[in-house]
Design a protein around this motif. Sequence first.
Motif, PDB file in Angstrom:
ATOM      1  N   VAL A   1       1.027  -1.222   0.381  1.00  0.00           N
ATOM      2  CA  VAL A   1      -0.040  -0.154   0.238  1.00  0.00           C
ATOM      3  C   VAL A   1       1.106   0.914   0.131  1.00  0.00           C
ATOM      4  N   ILE A   2       1.960   1.175   0.766  1.00  0.00           N
ATOM      5  CA  ILE A   2       2.816   2.348   0.683  1.00  0.00           C
ATOM      6  C   ILE A   2       3.364   2.681  -0.466  1.00  0.00           C
ATOM      7  N   GLN A   3       4.062   1.293  -1.164  1.00  0.00           N
ATOM      8  CA  GLN A   3       5.088   1.548  -1.484  1.00  0.00           C
ATOM      9  C   GLN A   3       3.755   2.337  -3.725  1.00  0.00           C
ATOM     10  N   SER A   4       2.280   1.743  -3.410  1.00  0.00           N
ATOM     11  CA  SER A   4       1.964   2.367  -4.562  1.00  0.00           C
ATOM     12  C   SER A   4       0.984   3.517  -4.311  1.00  0.00           C
ATOM     13  N   VAL A   5       1.073   3.460  -3.211  1.00  0.00           N
ATOM     14  CA  VAL A   5       0.380   4.883  -2.869  1.00  0.00           C
ATOM     15  C   VAL A   5       1.370   6.463  -3.494  1.00  0.00           C
ATOM     16  N   GLY A   6       2.782   6.020  -2.956  1.00  0.00           N
ATOM     17  CA  GLY A   6       3.618   7.040  -3.314  1.00  0.00           C
ATOM     18  C   GLY A   6       3.896   6.716  -5.235  1.00  0.00           C
ATOM     19  N   PHE A   7       4.019   5.541  -5.431  1.00  0.00           N
ATOM     20  CA  PHE A   7       4.487   5.913  -6.977  1.00  0.00           C
ATOM     21  C   PHE A   7       3.168   6.730  -7.384  1.00  0.00           C
ATOM     22  N   GLY A   8       2.224   6.265  -6.999  1.00  0.00           N
ATOM     23  CA  GLY A   8       0.679   7.333  -7.726  1.00  0.00           C
ATOM     24  C   GLY A   8       0.624   8.348  -7.051  1.00  0.00           C
ATOM     25  N   VAL A   9       1.294   9.013  -5.639  1.00  0.00           N
ATOM     26  CA  VAL A   9       1.815  10.681  -5.491  1.00  0.00           C
ATOM     27  C   VAL A   9       2.382  11.409  -6.434  1.00  0.00           C
ATOM     28  N   MET A  10       3.557  10.305  -6.864  1.00  0.00           N
ATOM     29  CA  MET A  10       4.542  10.994  -8.172  1.00  0.00           C
ATOM     30  C   MET A  10       4.120  11.256  -9.038  1.00  0.00           C
ATOM     31  N   ALA A  11       3.171   9.610  -9.618  1.00  0.00           N
ATOM     32  CA  ALA A  11       2.566  10.178 -11.530  1.00  0.00           C
ATOM     33  C   ALA A  11       1.601  10.923 -11.253  1.00  0.00           C
ATOM     34  N   LEU A  12       1.050  11.513 -10.034  1.00  0.00           N
ATOM     35  CA  LEU A  12       0.055  12.731  -9.775  1.00  0.00           C
ATOM     36  C   LEU A  12       0.477  14.295  -9.846  1.00  0.00           C
ATOM     37  N   ALA A  13       1.579  13.927  -9.359  1.00  0.00           N
ATOM     38  CA  ALA A  13       3.043  15.125  -9.169  1.00  0.00           C
ATOM     39  C   ALA A  13       3.542  15.454 -10.048  1.00  0.00           C
ATOM     40  N   TYR A  14       3.948  14.486 -11.668  1.00  0.00           N
ATOM     41  CA  TYR A  14       4.876  14.614 -12.871  1.00  0.00           C
ATOM     42  C   TYR A  14       3.522  15.079 -13.722  1.00  0.00           C
TER      43      TYR A  14
END
Length: 465
Positions: free
Chosen positions: A321-334
């Motif tokens: 969950v933590i890894q997926s959420v982290g990648f997800g927020v990065m994707a949204l920011a970029y």
Amino acid sequence: MSTNSAVLHAFDESGLQKFHWKTMFTTGMGFFTDAYDLFIIGTVTAILTPLWHLSTTQLAILNSTSLASAALGALFFGKLMDVLGRKAMYGIEVILLTLGAVLSAFAPSFGWLVLFRFLVGLGVGGDYPTSSVIMSEYSNRKNRGLLVTMVFSMQGLGLLAGPLIASILLSTGMSHAIAWRVMLGLGAIPAASVIYLRRKLSETPRYLVSVKQDQAKAAEIVSGLTGASVSPVEGVTQATEKPSFLTKKNLIRLIGTAGSWFLIDVAFYGNGVSSQLILKALLPNASLVTTTLVAAAIFLIAAIPGYFVAAKYMDRIGRKVIQSVGFGVMALAYLSLFLVPAIAKLPILFLIIYGVSYFFIEFGPNTTTFLVPSEVFPTRLRGTGHGMSAAGGKIGAFIGAFVLPGILKSAGLGSTMGLLAGVSALGILLTLITLPEMKQRSLEENEQPIAQQPSATKNLSVTYS
């Protein structure tokens, strides 16, 4: 329960104790040093460029040498710690770090500095599998995520110490010709401080049981550390199959751990691009000291909390969950920078997006990619698996540092950020498909028994004092 699993069951079920925190400090100081060396070389190259008249090619070589040697170090130490044992290799990597830092401080020329930075990189790379695996194997089941993540969190303190020390030295008026040598030499101190502790650390009970088949010694160590009375006697113990990365399960997990680490290190460069844009927009005429302090402040506010929040919740929320959420927020920011490139011209808004993404990099794949490879492989493959995963990350860092700038120059910021958004989204997919959730699960679940032998339970008694 077999003799093997019963010895380790006592270890798994022990609460947090003094030896856990001592092991965490012993392993974590290496990462403090790794991070310090990682940051300080950027300031050193800024100083050396006019002093030694370094060309763009020379700068690229100096910055890339430690990345390449770190990949080699991770592979080398990871493999040998599976073959020779954790104890046999532990401490050698910080000796290399210490030696490399001292020699770098006295480097007489560019060529010698590159050679000594190669030595530092070997130590940095070797520290990834050795420290992560040893902390993981020394941890109890319920707090393993906390302890291994705390080891990696020392990286955050090292990254903060680098700019602060550089700023202090530059602010004293010290000659630049001396300052860069002091900066590099200071990296030897934290590494040297734990050489003795690492060399004195006992072999992990899990390696003794699963690889050496020495239940008596493992029981002795577990008893001494936990206070549990573990008393094996002679008898048949449960054997396990010799594992291989060629099995479907281990191969998929390796693709997941190495691939995720590769992707986060590529995407992490997006924040490097962002930080430079922020500093140029906010402080176009600032000195090296000022920009160094600003970079430290941004890291303190945006990134440091992410490490420790991740440590607190790793065993509650879970790695996937933590890894997926982290990648997800990065994707949204970029993605926001790709879709609305005008944001780059609004420093405050840019800073907010940058800070949020930086937090979720640390409360996300930058910490989990260090933890997960220490959990998902059998004991006989754990060091090698972590080493290959860390090497994958270093390859990603190399691409992020030396390929993306060309893309940025030719395609522009928006397209570069769009590419990084895609990389981050791929990280979510890879995490969900390839990686198991190891939250509060025993490492022994990765071992494949050959035969069940219930009678072996009689060969062990476990009591707690």
